[in-house]
Design an enzyme around this catalytic site. Sequence first.
Site, PDB file in Angstrom:
ATOM      1  N   LYS A   1     -13.529  -8.793  87.832  1.00 46.42           N
ATOM      2  CA  LYS A   1     -13.308  -9.709  86.690  1.00 46.42           C
ATOM      3  C   LYS A   1     -13.572  -9.023  85.346  1.00 46.42           C
ATOM      4  CE  LYS A   1     -14.410 -13.817  89.468  1.00 46.42           C
ATOM      5  NZ  LYS A   1     -14.967 -13.233  90.702  1.00 46.42           N
TER       6      LYS A   1
ATOM      7  N   ASN B   1      -8.886  -1.381  74.831  1.00 49.21           N
ATOM      8  CA  ASN B   1      -8.894   0.038  75.187  1.00 49.21           C
ATOM      9  C   ASN B   1      -9.755   0.295  76.428  1.00 49.21           C
ATOM     10  OD1 ASN B   1      -8.183   2.800  74.405  1.00 49.21           O
ATOM     11  ND2 ASN B   1     -10.403   3.024  74.154  1.00 49.21           N
TER      12      ASN B   1
ATOM     13  N   ARG C   1     -17.772 -16.155 104.122  1.00 50.16           N
ATOM     14  CA  ARG C   1     -18.747 -16.570 105.134  1.00 50.16           C
ATOM     15  C   ARG C   1     -18.189 -17.187 106.422  1.00 50.16           C
ATOM     16  NH1 ARG C   1     -22.184 -19.221 100.480  1.00 50.16           N
ATOM     17  NH2 ARG C   1     -20.027 -19.283  99.729  1.00 50.16           N
TER      18      ARG C   1
HETATM   19  O1  C5P Z   1     -18.053 -17.003 101.581  1.00 50.30           O
HETATM   20  P1  C5P Z   1     -16.920 -17.642 100.853  1.00 50.30           P
HETATM   21  O2  C5P Z   1     -15.703 -17.890 101.748  1.00 50.30           O
HETATM   22  O3  C5P Z   1     -17.315 -18.850 100.063  1.00 50.30           O
HETATM   23  O4  C5P Z   1     -16.480 -16.505  99.821  1.00 50.30           O
HETATM   24  C1  C5P Z   1     -15.548 -16.732  98.836  1.00 50.30           C
HETATM   25  C2  C5P Z   1     -15.355 -15.486  98.029  1.00 50.30           C
HETATM   26  O5  C5P Z   1     -14.493 -15.813  96.934  1.00 50.30           O
HETATM   27  C3  C5P Z   1     -16.622 -14.922  97.390  1.00 50.30           C
HETATM   28  O6  C5P Z   1     -16.453 -13.498  97.330  1.00 50.30           O
HETATM   29  C4  C5P Z   1     -16.638 -15.514  96.024  1.00 50.30           C
HETATM   30  O7  C5P Z   1     -17.259 -14.690  95.063  1.00 50.30           O
HETATM   31  C5  C5P Z   1     -15.159 -15.615  95.701  1.00 50.30           C
HETATM   32  N1  C5P Z   1     -14.818 -16.630  94.734  1.00 50.30           N
HETATM   33  C6  C5P Z   1     -15.093 -17.984  94.885  1.00 50.30           C
HETATM   34  N2  C5P Z   1     -14.716 -18.889  93.934  1.00 50.30           N
HETATM   35  C7  C5P Z   1     -14.079 -18.477  92.852  1.00 50.30           C
HETATM   36  C8  C5P Z   1     -13.792 -17.124  92.673  1.00 50.30           C
HETATM   37  C9  C5P Z   1     -14.171 -16.229  93.636  1.00 50.30           C
HETATM   38  O8  C5P Z   1     -15.645 -18.368  95.887  1.00 50.30           O
HETATM   39  N3  C5P Z   1     -13.693 -19.361  91.963  1.00 50.30           N
END
Ligand code: C5P
Length: 232
Positions: A63, A69, A206
């Site tokens: 992100k 630059n 997860r």
């Molecule tokens: O474990 P889980 O399935 O919740 O993981 C979701 C992944 O997506 C994590 O790496 C989390 O940082 C990312 N993520 C999220 N929600 C967002 C952006 C990214 O859960 N809005």
Amino acid sequence: MDSRERLIVALDVPSVEAAQAIVARLGDTVSFYKIGYQLAFADGLAYAGKLAESGKRVFIDLKLHDIGNTVAAGVKSVARLGATFLTVHAYPQTMQAAVEARERGLRILAVSVLTSSNDADLAAAGYGATVEELVARRAAQARDIGVDGLVCSPEEAANVRRIVGGRLTLVTPGIRPAGASAGDQKRFATPSAAVAAGADYLVVGRPILAAADPKAAAEAIVAEIAAAGPRG
Ligand code: C5P
């Protein structure tokens, strides 16, 4: 696109050794991995390059947001790793710099508004817009700047898809197969609901990493994506 290629597994683990173990265990079931802060800042960027060399696709979820630059130079370094996706915050200058600097097949995904923010959080940060308004505004800016895709929650996906049209790639985290524990995700959807809402790729952490049998959990999600058919 093959259903198997639409699943991105989040390597939210503390070490390269732990990542290697999960990648070995998932084998041919998973071809696309996301690396975020936790692993990236624990030697995970060198590992990302090796993963890409081994034929897997890699999503660098750092992100980016800085002066143009600096963003452009960072994008070029990530492209040299062989990554497929890189996230940047959806600020117009940041998106513009990233799009202009992309090369070697790297695609830029914009993060509209973090899903941990609600309307009160935006007001506290100085914004005069609701989450819905800001997501819509940034999605339109991402489209106009020529970003390759957006990361959004499954519940935002249908609305974002209407704004950006069919060309952009939508990637949705917050996926929970029926019966899986929600963890800290407050807004989540099943794989089939995310596909129906217009998601191209689903990010899952997860529910696969913490499963007793991660490969079987990943296979079940791939099967659900296949049954849901092409994106909605
Ligand atoms: O474990 P889980 O399935 O919740 O993981 C979701 C992944 O997506 C994590 O790496 C989390 O940082 C990312 N993520 C999220 N929600 C967002 C952006 C990214 O859960 N809005």
